[in-house]
Motif scaffolding. Structure first.
Motif, PDB file in Angstrom:
ATOM      1  N   THR A  48       0.799  -1.213   0.000  1.00 62.23           N
ATOM      2  CA  THR A  48       0.000   0.000   0.000  1.00 62.23           C
ATOM      3  C   THR A  48       0.834   1.268   0.000  1.00 62.23           C
ATOM      4  O   THR A  48       0.284   2.355  -0.075  1.00 62.23           O
ATOM      5  CB  THR A  48      -0.900   0.026   1.241  1.00 62.23           C
ATOM      6  N   ALA A  49       2.151   1.177   0.120  1.00 62.91           N
ATOM      7  CA  ALA A  49       2.976   2.377   0.183  1.00 62.91           C
ATOM      8  C   ALA A  49       3.024   3.071  -1.175  1.00 62.91           C
ATOM      9  O   ALA A  49       2.988   2.420  -2.215  1.00 62.91           O
ATOM     10  CB  ALA A  49       4.388   2.013   0.630  1.00 62.91           C
ATOM     11  N   MET A  81       2.472  -1.257  -7.735  1.00 62.76           N
ATOM     12  CA  MET A  81       2.519  -2.189  -8.858  1.00 62.76           C
ATOM     13  C   MET A  81       1.187  -2.904  -9.033  1.00 62.76           C
ATOM     14  O   MET A  81       0.762  -3.182 -10.154  1.00 62.76           O
ATOM     15  CB  MET A  81       3.648  -3.202  -8.662  1.00 62.76           C
ATOM     16  N   ILE A  82       0.507  -3.198  -7.928  1.00 60.64           N
ATOM     17  CA  ILE A  82      -0.788  -3.862  -8.026  1.00 60.64           C
ATOM     18  C   ILE A  82      -1.786  -2.963  -8.745  1.00 60.64           C
ATOM     19  O   ILE A  82      -2.514  -3.386  -9.635  1.00 60.64           O
ATOM     20  CB  ILE A  82      -1.313  -4.235  -6.635  1.00 60.64           C
ATOM     21  N   GLY A 222      -4.771 -10.632  -1.825  1.00 59.92           N
ATOM     22  CA  GLY A 222      -4.201  -9.977  -0.656  1.00 59.92           C
ATOM     23  C   GLY A 222      -4.955  -8.714  -0.312  1.00 59.92           C
ATOM     24  O   GLY A 222      -6.057  -8.460  -0.816  1.00 59.92           O
ATOM     25  N   SER A 223      -4.336  -7.892   0.534  1.00 56.23           N
ATOM     26  CA  SER A 223      -4.986  -6.658   0.996  1.00 56.23           C
ATOM     27  C   SER A 223      -4.111  -5.442   0.735  1.00 56.23           C
ATOM     28  O   SER A 223      -4.130  -4.485   1.495  1.00 56.23           O
ATOM     29  CB  SER A 223      -5.299  -6.761   2.501  1.00 56.23           C
ATOM     30  N   GLY A 224      -3.331  -5.487  -0.348  1.00 54.50           N
ATOM     31  CA  GLY A 224      -2.368  -4.428  -0.602  1.00 54.50           C
ATOM     32  C   GLY A 224      -2.871  -3.273  -1.435  1.00 54.50           C
ATOM     33  O   GLY A 224      -2.087  -2.373  -1.754  1.00 54.50           O
ATOM     34  N   LEU A 225      -4.141  -3.261  -1.809  1.00 51.79           N
ATOM     35  CA  LEU A 225      -4.659  -2.172  -2.634  1.00 51.79           C
ATOM     36  C   LEU A 225      -5.665  -1.384  -1.813  1.00 51.79           C
ATOM     37  O   LEU A 225      -6.749  -1.888  -1.484  1.00 51.79           O
ATOM     38  CB  LEU A 225      -5.309  -2.722  -3.904  1.00 51.79           C
ATOM     39  N   ARG A 226      -5.296  -0.172  -1.461  1.00 52.77           N
ATOM     40  CA  ARG A 226      -6.109   0.638  -0.560  1.00 52.77           C
ATOM     41  C   ARG A 226      -7.517   0.841  -1.115  1.00 52.77           C
ATOM     42  O   ARG A 226      -7.718   1.133  -2.275  1.00 52.77           O
ATOM     43  CB  ARG A 226      -5.439   1.994  -0.334  1.00 52.77           C
ATOM     44  N   GLY A 227      -8.511   0.670  -0.231  1.00 54.82           N
ATOM     45  CA  GLY A 227      -9.903   0.862  -0.609  1.00 54.82           C
ATOM     46  C   GLY A 227     -10.614  -0.407  -1.047  1.00 54.82           C
ATOM     47  O   GLY A 227     -11.833  -0.408  -1.196  1.00 54.82           O
ATOM     48  N   TYR A 228      -9.857  -1.499  -1.243  1.00 50.01           N
ATOM     49  CA  TYR A 228     -10.449  -2.744  -1.725  1.00 50.01           C
ATOM     50  C   TYR A 228     -10.508  -3.826  -0.646  1.00 50.01           C
ATOM     51  O   TYR A 228     -11.141  -4.853  -0.854  1.00 50.01           O
ATOM     52  CB  TYR A 228      -9.673  -3.275  -2.924  1.00 50.01           C
ATOM     53  N   ALA A 245     -13.711  -7.582  -4.221  1.00 50.83           N
ATOM     54  CA  ALA A 245     -13.163  -6.814  -3.102  1.00 50.83           C
ATOM     55  C   ALA A 245     -14.003  -6.939  -1.833  1.00 50.83           C
ATOM     56  O   ALA A 245     -15.169  -7.349  -1.878  1.00 50.83           O
ATOM     57  CB  ALA A 245     -13.039  -5.343  -3.498  1.00 50.83           C
ATOM     58  N   HIS A 246     -13.392  -6.535  -0.699  1.00 50.54           N
ATOM     59  CA  HIS A 246     -14.004  -6.445   0.644  1.00 50.54           C
ATOM     60  C   HIS A 246     -14.287  -7.803   1.262  1.00 50.54           C
ATOM     61  O   HIS A 246     -15.145  -7.926   2.134  1.00 50.54           O
ATOM     62  CB  HIS A 246     -15.291  -5.603   0.609  1.00 50.54           C
ATOM     63  N   ASN A 247     -13.566  -8.843   0.839  1.00 45.42           N
ATOM     64  CA  ASN A 247     -13.840 -10.187   1.340  1.00 45.42           C
ATOM     65  C   ASN A 247     -13.421 -10.353   2.805  1.00 45.42           C
ATOM     66  O   ASN A 247     -12.509  -9.689   3.288  1.00 45.42           O
ATOM     67  CB  ASN A 247     -13.118 -11.218   0.480  1.00 45.42           C
ATOM     68  N   GLN A 248     -14.096 -11.287   3.464  1.00 49.47           N
ATOM     69  CA  GLN A 248     -13.708 -11.656   4.826  1.00 49.47           C
ATOM     70  C   GLN A 248     -12.541 -12.640   4.793  1.00 49.47           C
ATOM     71  O   GLN A 248     -11.578 -12.505   5.555  1.00 49.47           O
ATOM     72  CB  GLN A 248     -14.895 -12.312   5.539  1.00 49.47           C
TER      73      GLN A 248
END
Length: 297
Positions: A48-49, A81-82, A222-228, A245-248
C-alpha cells in the motif's frame, strides 16, 4: 570550631565539595545525531505504500524516453505495482519482467513502465476499441433462414482471397467469448457509474460464497490495494480481468488456476462500512459495466 564551619561554608560556596550543593532537577538530556539521518525507504510494490519521489532530478528516470507513447504508463503519486497492473489489465508480476525491475518493491514517481507485452504493437493496443460484448439470444433449434432464390441464375463468382491476418494486438480472437456468471447470489446494492463507481456492489451476509465469474488465473490475492480490503484479481485472457473486493476470507493464492463457479472467497466488510462484494470487470484495464456482460437473472 567556628573557623572550621566558616571554612566549610566557603568551600561549598566555591563548588569544591560537590556533596554540599543543594538538590536540583537534572538538566534535560539532548540526543544529537552523529551524522545526517538517512532518507526513509518508501516501498511501492505489491503493497500500500506510495511510489518513491524522484531522488535526483538531474538524472532521467527509467523509461523517460517512452513517456506519452502508446503502451507505456507514467507512475503517479500513490501508485503501486498492483494498482498499475489493475489499471493496465496486466499481471503486476508480468510488468516487473517486461520492465526488468531489479526490485519489484520500488518504483519512482515519473518512472515510465511498459504495460503491453514485448513484441506487441503498442499503438494498435491503445487504439483498439473497447466495445461491450453482445450476446445473440436465439433458440438452439431455430431453423436458419433459407436463401431467397434469384429469378435468373448468375454465374458464380470466383472465391475471394482470404483477408490478410491482422497485426497482433493485446486482445485475441475469441477473447469476448467468455461464459460469464454472477459472482454472488445477493441483490445489486450499487450500480456501475462511469467515472464514479468502477463496478457493482452485491449485497449479502458475512461469509456468503464469492465465486469466480469465469475460468481464469489468480494474479493477485491480498490486501495491498487501498480501498479494496481483502481482494482477489483474476485474469481470464489477454483482454479481461475481474476483481472481487471487501472479502472476509480469501480461499485462493496467486498463480492458481480457477474454474467458473469455483468458490474463491467469503463475503465480508474489509475496508467497507457494510458487508458486500464489490465486483469489477475490466477490459484492457478499463472498467466496464458488469451488468451488460453478466447473464440476466
Amino acid at each position: 570550631m567556628r573557623r572550621f564551619h566558616g571554612l566549610l561554608a566557603a568551600l561549598c560556596a566555591a563548588g569544591v565539595l560537590g556533596g554540599c550543593a543543594t538538590s536540583k532537577s537534572p538538566a534535560p538530556v539532548e540526543e544529537r545525531a552523529l551524522g545526517p539521518r538517512p532518507a526513509p525507504t518508501i516501498i511501492a510494490g505489491p503493497g500500500t505504500a506510495p511510489a518513491l519521489p524522484a531522488s535526483d532530478t538531474s538524472k532521467p528516470l527509467p523509461g523517460a524516453e517512452n513517456a506519452g507513447k502508446p503502451g507505456y504508463y507514467t507512475v503517479k503519486p500513490g501508485d503501486t505495482m498492483i494498482r498499475i497492473g489493475l489499471e493496465s489489465g496486466q499481471n503486476w508480476k508480468d510488468l516487473v519482467k517486461w520492465n526488468n525491475l531489479e526490485n519489484a518493491n520500488v518504483i519512482e514517481v515519473g518512472q515510465v513502465l511498459r504495460v503491453v507485452p514485448p513484441g506487441e504493437n503498442a499503438a494498435a493496443v491503445s487504439t483498439r476499441p473497447i466495445a461491450s460484448t453482445r450476446a445473440e439470444t436465439r433458440p438452439l433449434d431455430a431453423p436458419r433462414p433459407a436463401a431467397t432464390p434469384s429469378s435468373s441464375a448468375a454465374p458464380s463468382a470466383p472465391p475471394a482471397a482470404p483477408p490478410a491476418a491482422p497485426a497482433p494486438v493485446a486482445g485475441r480472437d475469441g477473447d469476448d467469448d467468455i461464459n460469464w456468471m454472477w459472482p454472488a447470489a445477493g441483490p445489486v446494492s450499487a450500480s456501475f457509474e462511469e467515472g464514479k463507481s468502477k463496478g457493482l456492489g452485491i449485497a449479502g451476509k458475512l461469509g456468503d460464497p464469492v465465486l469466480a465469474a469465469a475460468d481464469g488465473r489468480v494474479v493477485y490475492a491480498g490486501s495491498g490495494l487501498r480501498g479494496y480490503g481483502n481482494l482477489v484479481i483474476l485474469k481470464h485472457n489477454a483482454t479481461y480481468l475481474t476483481a472481487y473486493a471487501h472479502n472476509q476470507t480469501l480461499l485462493v493464492k496467486e498463480d492458481q488456476a480457477v474454474k467458473r463457479g469455483q468458490k474463491i472467497a467469503e463475503m465480508g466488510n474489509t475496508d467497507s462500512d457494510r458487508v458486500l462484494l464489490h465486483f469489477e470487470i475490466r477490459k484492457q484495464g478499463k472498467p466496464v459495466d458488469p451488468a451488460r456482460l453478466l447473464p440476466p437473472r
